[in-house]
Enzyme design. Structure first.
Site, PDB file in Angstrom:
ATOM      1  CG  PHE A 155      -4.405  41.873   1.382  1.00 48.78           C
ATOM      2  CD1 PHE A 155      -4.838  40.689   0.801  1.00 48.78           C
ATOM      3  CD2 PHE A 155      -3.398  42.587   0.766  1.00 48.78           C
ATOM      4  CE1 PHE A 155      -4.286  40.242  -0.400  1.00 48.78           C
ATOM      5  CE2 PHE A 155      -2.844  42.154  -0.424  1.00 48.78           C
ATOM      6  CZ  PHE A 155      -3.284  40.973  -1.009  1.00 48.78           C
ATOM      7  CG  ASP A 166      -7.354  48.184   2.239  1.00 45.81           C
ATOM      8  OD1 ASP A 166      -8.127  48.276   1.259  1.00 45.81           O
ATOM      9  OD2 ASP A 166      -6.244  47.620   2.189  1.00 45.81           O
ATOM     10  CE1 TYR A 207      -6.586  44.352  -7.184  1.00 48.38           C
ATOM     11  CE2 TYR A 207      -5.250  46.248  -7.784  1.00 48.38           C
ATOM     12  CZ  TYR A 207      -5.543  45.219  -6.916  1.00 48.38           C
ATOM     13  OH  TYR A 207      -4.798  45.075  -5.764  1.00 48.38           O
ATOM     14  CE  LYS A 208      -9.192  43.562  -3.975  1.00 46.48           C
ATOM     15  NZ  LYS A 208      -8.490  42.314  -4.239  1.00 46.48           N
ATOM     16  NE  ARG A 260     -10.795  35.637  -2.082  1.00 47.99           N
ATOM     17  CZ  ARG A 260     -10.053  36.734  -2.198  1.00 47.99           C
ATOM     18  NH1 ARG A 260      -9.912  37.551  -1.161  1.00 47.99           N
ATOM     19  NH2 ARG A 260      -9.429  37.025  -3.307  1.00 47.99           N
TER      20      ARG A 260
HETATM   21  C1  PLP Z   1      -7.445  44.565   1.532  1.00 44.74           C
HETATM   22  C2  PLP Z   1      -6.464  44.665   0.419  1.00 44.74           C
HETATM   23  N1  PLP Z   1      -5.597  45.690   0.398  1.00 44.74           N
HETATM   24  C3  PLP Z   1      -4.690  45.826  -0.612  1.00 44.74           C
HETATM   25  C4  PLP Z   1      -4.643  44.917  -1.641  1.00 44.74           C
HETATM   26  C5  PLP Z   1      -3.660  45.002  -2.763  1.00 44.74           C
HETATM   27  O1  PLP Z   1      -2.832  46.092  -2.750  1.00 44.74           O
HETATM   28  P1  PLP Z   1      -2.150  46.542  -4.109  1.00 44.74           P
HETATM   29  O2  PLP Z   1      -3.220  47.156  -4.963  1.00 44.74           O
HETATM   30  O3  PLP Z   1      -1.101  47.485  -3.698  1.00 44.74           O
HETATM   31  O4  PLP Z   1      -1.596  45.326  -4.769  1.00 44.74           O
HETATM   32  C6  PLP Z   1      -5.541  43.841  -1.656  1.00 44.74           C
HETATM   33  C7  PLP Z   1      -5.496  42.869  -2.773  1.00 44.74           C
HETATM   34  O5  PLP Z   1      -6.273  41.980  -2.933  1.00 44.74           O
HETATM   35  C8  PLP Z   1      -6.467  43.715  -0.596  1.00 44.74           C
HETATM   36  O6  PLP Z   1      -7.310  42.691  -0.581  1.00 44.74           O
END
Ligand code: PLP
Length: 413
Positions: free
Chosen positions: A126, A197, A222-223, A372
């Site tokens: 990402f 991550d 938030y997911k 997706r």
């Molecule tokens: C793998 C991954 N890392 C990080 C993020 C987002 O980071 P942040 O919470 O800083 O916007 C996402 C967002 O979809 C993601 O899919």
């Protein structure tokens, strides 16, 4: 009734988690397959925010930092997340964004692995993971960032310079799951630390950070954790790193004694040292309430429902929309797949998602050609999964996506 209908009905009848749906606000007639971007709102959140805004903020004001426990909220919420990722109490701190926590953990890993100065990162991760690593490498003299390609073995790219390997556990595009324990062990054998991550893992896919002997992890809430838009993220470090952990965003709220107001920074105990400035109490409270849904939840049942849902969706789409150009872009083996499913489509992917949204079926589009669909096992029904597959097949068959009103792009896709 077709075989697919019967199958969906049987899976729904067997679903031990079915009662959980009532704990969420589900918009009327919506089939929400975007819980991998922003989860549904748990009903518990509204009441909690009401009391935070009312009793705690309006009336309690500054006293609520102690009386309502605001000061400890980053760690209390972290303790709720810990069992979902195989972490222990006091090891997870919640606050800031995933991006900011990536910065803290990457820097902490560089500080911990003395004598090595390369960040090895996944080029297809990402983008924020890459951007944060780029920012850190520009900031710190001597630190270098190297990328490996999606098809390369990350372990083969670890040489004696690599301090930290940065990876996603579940790929945001394909949903491919990496073998956390094997990669971590391989990286350690080559002298590197690993930062995972967990943004697409937490709350939908099994994860045991301690068993896998991981060094650092971050993730968003938030997911699948349904913490709300912009909900604060989490950071974790293995206890073996916590005593000496040094992260550069050494703000006063991560100080051992913030109200002593001394000049020099002394880190707080354990993961509290990840906390930087004043915690975001409103969004932390919303997340805290959202996480109450997870109390006493049989996690094995949840992980297995996620795999059954994605498998059922793949089967239904491939049966109903056969020959319509969809190419599975996720692993076929459910053991190698996270909780979303992606298809590539040479033509009309963006428009397909807009046409679906017009029918209240919500998924998302990832440029250049990926559609997706996320499957949040807490609240989705198999009947909805099948209905979504039917809508996809119908839109592709009739080419109703091929319409100017579905070509208008907003800021977020
Ligand atoms: C793998 C991954 N890392 C990080 C993020 C987002 O980071 P942040 O919470 O800083 O916007 C996402 C967002 O979809 C993601 O899919």
């Amino acid at each position: 009734m077709t075989g697919l209908d019967e199958h969906a009905a049987r899976l729904d009848a067997e679903d031990m988690l079915a009662p959980m749906r009532d704990r969420f606000h589900v918009p009327d007639d919506m089939i929400y397959l975007d819980g991998n971007s922003l989860g549904l709102m748990p009903k518990s959140v509204a009441a909690r925010l009401g009391s935070v805004i009312g009793a705690e903020w309006s009336e309690g004001l500054i006293r609520s930092w102690s009386d309502a426990g605001w000061f400890d909220l980053p760690m209390r919420v972290g303790d709720r997340i810990a069992p979902l990722v195989g972490a222990g109490a006091g090891e997870v701190a919640v606050g800031d964004s995933t991006s900011v926590n990536l910065f803290k953990c990457l820097a902490a890993a560089l500080n911990a692995n003395v004598g090595r100065s390369v960040i090895l990162a996944e080029g297809s991760n990402f983008p924020t993971d890459s951007y944060i690593a780029q920012g850190l490498a520009r900031l710190v003299p001597g630190v270098e960032l190297k990328f490996f390609a999606a098809e390369e073995d990350p372990l083969a790219a670890i040489d004696s310079e690599v301090a930290v390997l940065l990876l996603s556990h579940v790929d945001y595009r394909s949903a491919r799951v990496r073998d956390m324990a094997a990669i971590t062990a391989g990286a350690h054998a080559r002298g590197a630390l690993v930062l995972w991550d967990l943004s697409h893992t937490t709350g939908a896919v099994a994860c045991d950070l301690k068993a896998a002997n991981v060094d650092f992890a971050v993730g968003c809430t938030y997911k699948y954790l349904n913490g709300g838009p912009g909900a604060p993220a989490f950071a974790w470090a293995h206890p073996r790193h916590l005593a000496d952990l040094s992260q550069p965003l050494s703000g006063w709220m991560g100080h051992a004694a913030p109200f002593e107001f001394v000049r020099d920074y002394v880190p707080a105990e354990r993961a509290r040292r990840f906390v930087c400035g004043t915690p975001q109490i409103l969004s932390l409270s919303a997340l805290d309430a959202a996480l109450s849904v997870w109390e006493d939840l049989p996690l094995e049942v949840l992980w297995s429902k996620s795999r059954r849902m994605t498998s059922f969706f793949v089967d239904a789409v491939e049966e109903l929309a056969a020959g319509r150009g969809l190419m599975l872009a996720s692993p076929r083996d459910p053991a190698e797949r996270g909780s979303h499913v992606s298809f590539d489509l040479e033509e009309g992917g963006f428009e397909l998602m807009q046409a679906l949204a017009a029918r209240k079926v919500i998924g998302d589009f990832r440029a250049p050609c990926t559609v997706r669909f996320g499957f949040a096992p807490l609240y989705l029904r198999f009947a909805e999964v099948l209905a979504a597959a039917r809508h996809i097949a119908e839109i592709l068959e009739t080419r109703s996506w091929d319409d100017d009103r579905f070509r208008v792009r907003g800021a977020v896709t």
